[in-house]
Design a protein around this motif. Structure first.
Motif, PDB file in Angstrom:
ATOM      1  N   LEU A 297       1.245  -0.893  -0.118  1.00 27.09           N
ATOM      2  CA  LEU A 297       0.148   0.121   0.200  1.00 27.09           C
ATOM      3  C   LEU A 297       0.376   1.130  -0.208  1.00 27.09           C
ATOM      4  CD1 LEU A 297      -2.342  -0.980   2.390  1.00 27.09           C
ATOM      5  CD2 LEU A 297      -3.082  -1.114   0.251  1.00 27.09           C
TER       6      LEU A 297
ATOM      7  N   HIS B   2      -1.899   5.848  -4.241  1.00 25.89           N
ATOM      8  CA  HIS B   2      -3.870   6.162  -5.226  1.00 25.89           C
ATOM      9  C   HIS B   2      -4.068   4.414  -4.206  1.00 25.89           C
ATOM     10  CE1 HIS B   2      -8.102   6.614  -4.908  1.00 25.89           C
ATOM     11  NE2 HIS B   2      -8.245   6.305  -5.868  1.00 25.89           N
ATOM     12  N   VAL B   3      -5.186   4.606  -2.866  1.00 23.56           N
ATOM     13  CA  VAL B   3      -5.748   3.419  -2.556  1.00 23.56           C
ATOM     14  C   VAL B   3      -7.076   4.080  -3.295  1.00 23.56           C
ATOM     15  CG1 VAL B   3      -6.143   0.779  -1.574  1.00 23.56           C
ATOM     16  CG2 VAL B   3      -3.416   2.371  -2.186  1.00 23.56           C
ATOM     17  N   PRO B   4      -8.556   3.454  -3.508  1.00 23.30           N
ATOM     18  CA  PRO B   4      -9.506   3.304  -3.885  1.00 23.30           C
ATOM     19  C   PRO B   4      -9.967   2.881  -1.818  1.00 23.30           C
ATOM     20  CG  PRO B   4      -9.362   2.000  -5.522  1.00 23.30           C
ATOM     21  CD  PRO B   4      -8.319   2.283  -4.701  1.00 23.30           C
ATOM     22  N   SER B   5     -10.803   4.309  -1.064  1.00 18.86           N
ATOM     23  CA  SER B   5     -10.572   4.462   0.101  1.00 18.86           C
ATOM     24  C   SER B   5     -11.842   2.756   0.771  1.00 18.86           C
ATOM     25  CB  SER B   5     -11.466   5.477   0.646  1.00 18.86           C
ATOM     26  OG  SER B   5     -12.672   5.743  -0.806  1.00 18.86           O
ATOM     27  N   SER B   6     -12.338   2.931  -1.142  1.00 17.28           N
ATOM     28  CA  SER B   6     -13.429   1.831  -0.188  1.00 17.28           C
ATOM     29  C   SER B   6     -12.843  -0.024   0.469  1.00 17.28           C
ATOM     30  CB  SER B   6     -14.561   1.563  -1.606  1.00 17.28           C
ATOM     31  OG  SER B   6     -14.082   1.066  -2.796  1.00 17.28           O
TER      32      SER B   6
ATOM     33  N   ARG C 136     -11.211  -2.981   1.459  1.00 17.77           N
ATOM     34  CA  ARG C 136     -10.745  -3.205   3.159  1.00 17.77           C
ATOM     35  C   ARG C 136      -9.986  -4.689   3.244  1.00 17.77           C
ATOM     36  NH1 ARG C 136     -17.581  -3.642   5.858  1.00 17.77           N
ATOM     37  NH2 ARG C 136     -17.376  -1.039   4.994  1.00 17.77           N
TER      38      ARG C 136
ATOM     39  N   SER D 184      -9.466   1.157 -11.740  1.00 19.28           N
ATOM     40  CA  SER D 184     -10.742   2.224 -10.585  1.00 19.28           C
ATOM     41  C   SER D 184     -10.233   3.924 -11.479  1.00 19.28           C
ATOM     42  CB  SER D 184     -10.212   2.845  -9.446  1.00 19.28           C
ATOM     43  OG  SER D 184      -8.859   2.531  -8.580  1.00 19.28           O
TER      44      SER D 184
ATOM     45  N   SER E  64     -12.425   6.928  -5.471  1.00 22.15           N
ATOM     46  CA  SER E  64     -11.927   6.432  -4.090  1.00 22.15           C
ATOM     47  C   SER E  64     -13.590   6.062  -3.764  1.00 22.15           C
ATOM     48  CB  SER E  64     -12.245   8.113  -3.031  1.00 22.15           C
ATOM     49  OG  SER E  64     -13.638   8.503  -3.979  1.00 22.15           O
ATOM     50  N   ARG E  65     -14.200   5.696  -4.088  1.00 22.56           N
ATOM     51  CA  ARG E  65     -16.051   4.981  -3.763  1.00 22.56           C
ATOM     52  C   ARG E  65     -15.448   3.422  -5.083  1.00 22.56           C
ATOM     53  NH1 ARG E  65     -19.581   7.530   0.196  1.00 22.56           N
ATOM     54  NH2 ARG E  65     -18.617   9.203   0.212  1.00 22.56           N
TER      55      ARG E  65
END
Length: 242
Positions: A167, A172-176, A178, A230, A238-239
């Protein structure tokens, strides 16, 4: 694959001298087929795939509307470890059979990390589009667990250090996204999701040669592909809202 699993599961029952789940009466208020399916799912994970599992806490109340844990504001009702705790997860089929004969409605939880699979999850709508796009590009995915709200892509075991390095190297890593790694858990089919609805296999596990027995991609491959997928999404992904 299902026929092979069925034969292996029956051999496991025979070794345990354990009758078919469907031949035993279901608890009051629970469909017999549902009880049989949960036990079979737990035994398959532990005894056939060698994945450490444990029963989730489940629901309580006359209408099964609340979590059985003491927290009245539990955010994942029924779908988390409590008693036994996560450290009790096992591949011992006898222990698994003992748990689910006493708690036949308990959801099946996989203890992720260590030698067990890990996972990357994202919202269901975005996941369906991402999985379709990645497969169209020729990427070989591993098992995919689907709930009404999120999908989880299972990957080969990874350490927290390895995930951190992965990471950190990303712009950039999508915030959605997990990550379900060491010390985590994942709800498996055929459990009931915390918000209602069924947990199912969107992509079922497939056998493959190697140390894991089942095909599992590396976490770098999955994260790289999701980040790339993404990159042209609204808001930079991001989503993952594409």
């Amino acid at each position: 694959m299902r026929e092979i699993l069925g034969r292996r599961l029956q051999r496991l029952r025979d070794r345990l001298k354990f009758p078919r789940a469907a031949s035993r009466p279901a608890p009051a208020g629970m469909d017999g087929a549902a009880a049989a399916s949960l036990l079979d799912g737990a035994l398959t994970c532990a005894g056939v795939w060698n994945w450490p599992v444990l029963p989730g806490v489940g629901r309580a109340g006359a209408d099964s509307a609340r979590c059985a844990c003491p927290d009245p504001d539990c955010v994942v009702p029924g779908a988390h470890p409590f008693d036994p705790g996560l450290l009790a997860a096992t591949t011992d089929a006898r222990m698994v059979a003992w748990w689910w004969t006493r708690r036949p409605a308990a959801p099946v939880l996989l203890a992720t990390g260590g030698k067990a699979p890990c996972a990357v999850s994202l919202p269901a709508g975005a996941a369906a589009r991402a999985v379709g796009r990645l497969e169209a590009q020729g990427m070989r995915l591993g098992p995919v667990v689907a709930t009404p709200t999120r999908w989880s892509l299972l990957v080969a075991p990874y350490s927290l250090e390895r995930l951190g390095e992965l990471l950190y190297a990303k712009d950039h890593v999508p915030s959605s996204l997990r990550f379900h790694g060491e010390g985590g858990y994942l709800l498996l089919p055929p459990s009931t999701a915390s918000g209602g609805g069924q947990v199912r296999w969107e992509r079922e596990p497939a056998e493959a040669p190697g140390p894991h027995g089942l095909w599992l991609p590396e976490v770098e491959t999955v994260v790289d592909a999701l980040v790339e997928a993404s990159s042209d999404a609204p808001g930079g992904g991001s989503r993952l809202a594409y």
